[in-house]
Design an enzyme around this catalytic site. Sequence first.
Site, PDB file in Angstrom:
ATOM      1  N   GLY A 170     -40.649 -25.647 -20.696  1.00  0.00           N
ATOM      2  CA  GLY A 170     -39.804 -25.513 -19.301  1.00  0.00           C
ATOM      3  C   GLY A 170     -38.859 -26.316 -18.906  1.00  0.00           C
ATOM      4  O   GLY A 170     -38.857 -27.924 -19.627  1.00  0.00           O
ATOM      5  N   GLY A 227     -37.494 -26.998 -15.771  1.00  0.00           N
ATOM      6  CA  GLY A 227     -37.533 -26.094 -14.189  1.00  0.00           C
ATOM      7  C   GLY A 227     -37.607 -27.802 -13.610  1.00  0.00           C
ATOM      8  O   GLY A 227     -37.928 -28.990 -14.585  1.00  0.00           O
ATOM      9  N   ALA A 234     -40.348 -29.289 -12.365  1.00  0.00           N
ATOM     10  CA  ALA A 234     -41.546 -30.673 -13.260  1.00  0.00           C
ATOM     11  C   ALA A 234     -41.100 -30.927 -14.827  1.00  0.00           C
ATOM     12  O   ALA A 234     -40.935 -31.901 -15.472  1.00  0.00           O
ATOM     13  CB  ALA A 234     -42.715 -30.133 -13.759  1.00  0.00           C
ATOM     14  N   HIS A 289     -46.245 -14.630   1.429  1.00  0.00           N
ATOM     15  CA  HIS A 289     -45.101 -15.336   1.516  1.00  0.00           C
ATOM     16  C   HIS A 289     -45.074 -13.912   2.743  1.00  0.00           C
ATOM     17  O   HIS A 289     -44.790 -12.894   2.932  1.00  0.00           O
ATOM     18  CB  HIS A 289     -43.646 -15.317   1.988  1.00  0.00           C
ATOM     19  CG  HIS A 289     -42.369 -16.334   2.408  1.00  0.00           C
ATOM     20  ND1 HIS A 289     -42.205 -15.713   3.196  1.00  0.00           N
ATOM     21  CD2 HIS A 289     -42.828 -17.824   1.907  1.00  0.00           C
ATOM     22  CE1 HIS A 289     -41.489 -16.553   3.454  1.00  0.00           C
ATOM     23  NE2 HIS A 289     -41.660 -17.613   3.419  1.00  0.00           N
ATOM     24  N   ARG A 322     -48.530 -19.308   6.820  1.00  0.00           N
ATOM     25  CA  ARG A 322     -47.654 -18.311   6.243  1.00  0.00           C
ATOM     26  C   ARG A 322     -49.397 -16.827   5.779  1.00  0.00           C
ATOM     27  O   ARG A 322     -48.437 -15.574   6.034  1.00  0.00           O
ATOM     28  CB  ARG A 322     -47.132 -18.611   4.442  1.00  0.00           C
ATOM     29  CG  ARG A 322     -46.062 -19.418   4.863  1.00  0.00           C
ATOM     30  CD  ARG A 322     -45.225 -19.819   3.748  1.00  0.00           C
ATOM     31  NE  ARG A 322     -44.022 -20.628   3.506  1.00  0.00           N
ATOM     32  CZ  ARG A 322     -43.975 -21.051   2.840  1.00  0.00           C
ATOM     33  NH1 ARG A 322     -44.255 -21.159   1.427  1.00  0.00           N
ATOM     34  NH2 ARG A 322     -42.887 -22.081   2.731  1.00  0.00           N
ATOM     35  N   HIS A 378     -45.928 -15.193  -3.563  1.00  0.00           N
ATOM     36  CA  HIS A 378     -44.964 -15.998  -3.703  1.00  0.00           C
ATOM     37  C   HIS A 378     -44.538 -17.341  -4.428  1.00  0.00           C
ATOM     38  O   HIS A 378     -44.132 -17.912  -5.190  1.00  0.00           O
ATOM     39  CB  HIS A 378     -44.421 -16.600  -2.146  1.00  0.00           C
ATOM     40  CG  HIS A 378     -43.408 -17.713  -1.859  1.00  0.00           C
ATOM     41  ND1 HIS A 378     -42.185 -17.280  -1.999  1.00  0.00           N
ATOM     42  CD2 HIS A 378     -43.523 -18.867  -1.402  1.00  0.00           C
ATOM     43  CE1 HIS A 378     -41.075 -18.586  -1.817  1.00  0.00           C
ATOM     44  NE2 HIS A 378     -41.992 -19.527  -1.450  1.00  0.00           N
ATOM     45  N   ARG A 437     -50.344 -23.762   0.033  1.00  0.00           N
ATOM     46  CA  ARG A 437     -49.609 -24.830  -0.108  1.00  0.00           C
ATOM     47  C   ARG A 437     -48.694 -24.590   0.793  1.00  0.00           C
ATOM     48  O   ARG A 437     -47.590 -23.792   1.342  1.00  0.00           O
ATOM     49  CB  ARG A 437     -48.437 -24.022  -1.645  1.00  0.00           C
ATOM     50  CG  ARG A 437     -47.289 -25.120  -1.846  1.00  0.00           C
ATOM     51  CD  ARG A 437     -46.664 -25.192  -3.288  1.00  0.00           C
ATOM     52  NE  ARG A 437     -45.503 -23.955  -2.686  1.00  0.00           N
ATOM     53  CZ  ARG A 437     -44.629 -23.506  -2.105  1.00  0.00           C
ATOM     54  NH1 ARG A 437     -44.462 -24.931  -1.153  1.00  0.00           N
ATOM     55  NH2 ARG A 437     -44.062 -22.611  -1.610  1.00  0.00           N
ATOM     56  N   LEU A 459     -41.646 -28.350  -4.813  1.00  0.00           N
ATOM     57  CA  LEU A 459     -40.481 -29.228  -5.119  1.00  0.00           C
ATOM     58  C   LEU A 459     -41.027 -30.502  -5.131  1.00  0.00           C
ATOM     59  O   LEU A 459     -40.641 -31.151  -6.517  1.00  0.00           O
ATOM     60  CB  LEU A 459     -38.877 -28.489  -4.038  1.00  0.00           C
ATOM     61  CG  LEU A 459     -38.057 -28.069  -3.836  1.00  0.00           C
ATOM     62  CD1 LEU A 459     -37.031 -27.798  -3.502  1.00  0.00           C
ATOM     63  CD2 LEU A 459     -38.478 -27.013  -5.307  1.00  0.00           C
TER      64      LEU A 459
END
Lengths: 249, 637, 215
Positions: free
Chosen positions: B40, B42, B44, B266, B330, B401, B435, B441
């Site tokens: 990965g 991304g 992280a 979301h 949310r 989401h 979350r 992020l």
Amino acid sequence: MNLTLRVWRQKDASSEGQFETYEAQDISPDQSFLEMLDAVNEDLIVAGKAPIAFDHDCREGICGTCSLVIDGRAHGPDSGKTTCSLHMRRFSDGDNIVIEPFRAKAFPVVRDLVTDRSSFDRIIQSGGYISVKTGSAVEANAMPVPKENSDLAMDAAACIGCGACVAACPNASAMLFIGAKVSQMALLPQGQPEREQRVLKMVDTHDAEGFGNCTNEYECMKACPKEIDVANIARLNREYLKATITTRD
Amino acid sequence: MILDSHVPDGPLSEKWEKHKFDLKLVNPANKRKYTVIVVGTGLAGGAAAASLSELGYDVLNFCIQDSPRRAHSIAAQGGINAAKNYPNDGDSAHRLFYDTIKGGDYRSREANVHRLAEVSNNIIDQCVAQGVPFAREYGGNLANRSFGGAQVSRTFYARGQTGQQLLLGAYGALMKQVDAGKVKMMPRREMLELVLVDGKAKGIVVRNLVTGEIERYSGHAVVIATGGYGNVFYLSTNAANSNVTASYRAYKRGAFFANPCYTQIHPTCIPVKGDLQSKLTLMSESLRNDGRVWVPKKSGDARSPNDIPDDERDYYLERRYPAFGNLVPRDVASRAAKKACDEGLGVGETKLAVYLDFRDAIKREGEAAIRAKYGNLFDMYEHITDENPYKVPMRIFPAVHYTMGGLWVDYNLMSTIPGLFVLGEANFSDHGANRLGASALMQGLADGYFVLPATIGGYLSSVSHKDRPETTVAEFDAAEKAASDRIEKLLGVNGTRTAVSFHRALGKIMWEHCGMARNMEGLARAISEIAALREEFWKDLKVVGGADEFSQGLERAGRVADFMEFAELMCRDALEREESCGGHFRDEHQTEDNEAKRDDEEFAHVAAWEYKEGADPVRHKEELNFENVKLTQRSYK
Amino acid sequence: MRLIKYAVGSSIGRKQVVALTGLLLVGFLASHLSGNLLILFGPEAFDSYAEFLAAHPLLIPAEIGLAAVFITHIVWGLWVSFQNRAARPDRYEVNENEGGRTPGSATMKYTGVMTLIYLLIHIYTMKIQHVAGTSLWNHAVNWFEIAPYTLFYLFAMVGLGLHLSHGLKSAAQTFGINHPRYTPVIEIVGFVLAVGFGVGFGILPIWSLTVGSQL
């Protein structure tokens, strides 16, 4: 609506490619262009034929994975949009649509409409960053950045690396791509230490990858889904000239 | 098996510092002798690969995309939280910690969340130094905004493209290390198996997506940072290629999977239109600052929204939550929309949407002011729906989401398999059951830049650098065979239905029974429907093309096959969690006014699932101890 | 080393060479046009100017310099063109403009080649064929009376105008001048100059055929 597609098919990089014709039937104007291709592929698979390979991922215009030259336009007829954000209502019943891959020596075809854009990664590898080791950064507000410069840097940094600039450029040049990265870094105080070497190395890599030369036709800016300005190419040009004169190499 | 979180002793705010000191170090001269596999790229994975290689480790980095820059972190819009307290409004690491724990509905680990809040400031410093063009004030300093109902302004942002800019920062750091020869980057590779040697993670087997070849890679540790599993719902805001395969393969090799039922929905997405839709598009929840959410009072009201007078509209969020109104969190907003639609009050062709109306805001502030605030979102909406939101109310509906669940990890981010580390959305640790905005992020980068580089040394110092298997050992043979056999099996079915059609069917089951609201009956039904669909899949799947070529159909089939199994695990977890918390809402567990009702007595724990070959998975518990916060019921009245 | 690499081996360097030589050629064209416009003032004015130039001790060095600039511009320009063609070995089936190209920019290499052909003919007719000591004015006006030549000449001047319409602003961009305040001005100046050169040179045969031949 019903459409006739002429699509570039090519088994792999070493095979010869050719156009094939497909009918896309019962397409809704609300579908996205890629969803239209999805539908065609579903039919192809059921019929036992190889589906059309095309790159895509986020489908919301930010990852830069999707490509395609649609009727001669990179990312299709809408300006400021990627192919994944193009909707079928832009077309009419009975239209003939020609779909080709991004074409450039530096973007060899992988399969059908999928191309290898790793040349962009190699350009960034040669200097498109600020060398700061994790943990060694100074306090974020230690270096104020004039808002105007910060905004211009953000305009340039919006590049999604899709390669539409190269696809649309009559010369397959990647100057808008490099210009955007060089500009972003040159506009920020953090980018100053490597400013000279960055532009020299990135342009060297660009040339070695087989991209063409910019002739200032600005097709790139018009095709760019993020509408990145050619002023960034001008900045690249003067950064390059300046670095050539001042470098000690 | 007892799940030991390895949270260090001592006061909350000193744990991380103490732990870093207690961790054994790897001799700098020896670091280059260790190879770390990172899957990965991304926030992280990219940050981890770059940071580990800067420390001197040899890194092999894999991604399924054609370039590491395209990982789905790129699509995050809103921003990233940090406790810098630049606006002087009373923020602190402790307040960020507290908000995150509370926002997660008290289902996350205190020590992890506090560490996250502690390193949040370093992340901002790091990103600014990399040239991330965060928004700034005229004086040249960084700008902040309040986000997701937070009481302080702690969110840093780069227009609506914060995820993109942070990812490109990490990608730059990664490319620097590739250029230095310290990271070997392998794009267009999909991890198909985790390889264990003597019970430790020592390698992976991947498929080269261009040539179809199965490739083997060995290392001293494996890091999975492959994101979330929201695509189990078929329609989500995730990228088309996001999948659960890497995590699920690790799970099948013995890594526990924690809280798979925690998914975030979301509220402000563009509603589904038509069966062939492949993707849901999210619009920033900032729209709810000025838009008013409503449905007609009368079921089946076919009038155009502008013809419905005010007294025949139900502004249900304002009615039910007078204090927070349209700005409720949310999960609350999403469930309220679902409730309205369930009652037959939904609008639009599909009746699965509610109005988000800017009429009053436009009247109050003028169209120009609204355009200045939301112009790009309005344009996007009009582009997708072909309706002008300045003239008619937007139609919105919730969409999947983010997934809070993930592979179980301890304080060191190591899973139950020694040597297997899990970062970012792929792990479960920091967001509990819900979350908060601008936290994903933060977590991805915290894990990648600051946590793993410290904790992995503790593990590697206990492993000899000679302890890296050749890729010719029997374990690799077996793993490769398992991967190839599965591919052969997928190709061998040769039925009549495409992988996408199965995926769509799976998504429908999951959305219906394991979506915004769940109940025992529905979940039980889902489990049996999934089993039936899975059987159908292995009987009637059709994949065109061979194993040794670029084949997106084959890729998709493999991912759907894993989703089919994983979906059942999600439903089981949802079934066993007999409470409502955060994104997990059980119809049976609600207050009189239909709010989520937590059960802290019975369920203040992490559910971590262990795979059992040929048997039902086993549910383990990690008790959550709250020493620094008081558990309260969330109220937005 | 860097400088050689710059001028020969780098894409930006090469096009800056084209731009620089192009700008120098614009300077030459300006002086050439102002000299040529003396045709409008009759044989005496023009011929005395021509004789002054022919007798000037710096003529040869200037011509060598000019030739060097021309050749560099042409060679580097063609080089860039061929490279650009090689950068896209497989062409598109459908070629549609994105909206950035102008008639000038899209035809740059064609107008360049056309100007080169004209230049060769021009050197032959006006320099090699012209007998020293005779009236260059007469010589020029006589040539203009040959219809195919004049048509080609006019065509070439339209090409030159087109070439310059892109060349001037393009050179500014190539040297990094792109500014919200100055670029629009540069574009206007570039356009006016392009039209000016096209019309300025183009007026010569028209004047010759209408007024000049009556003299």
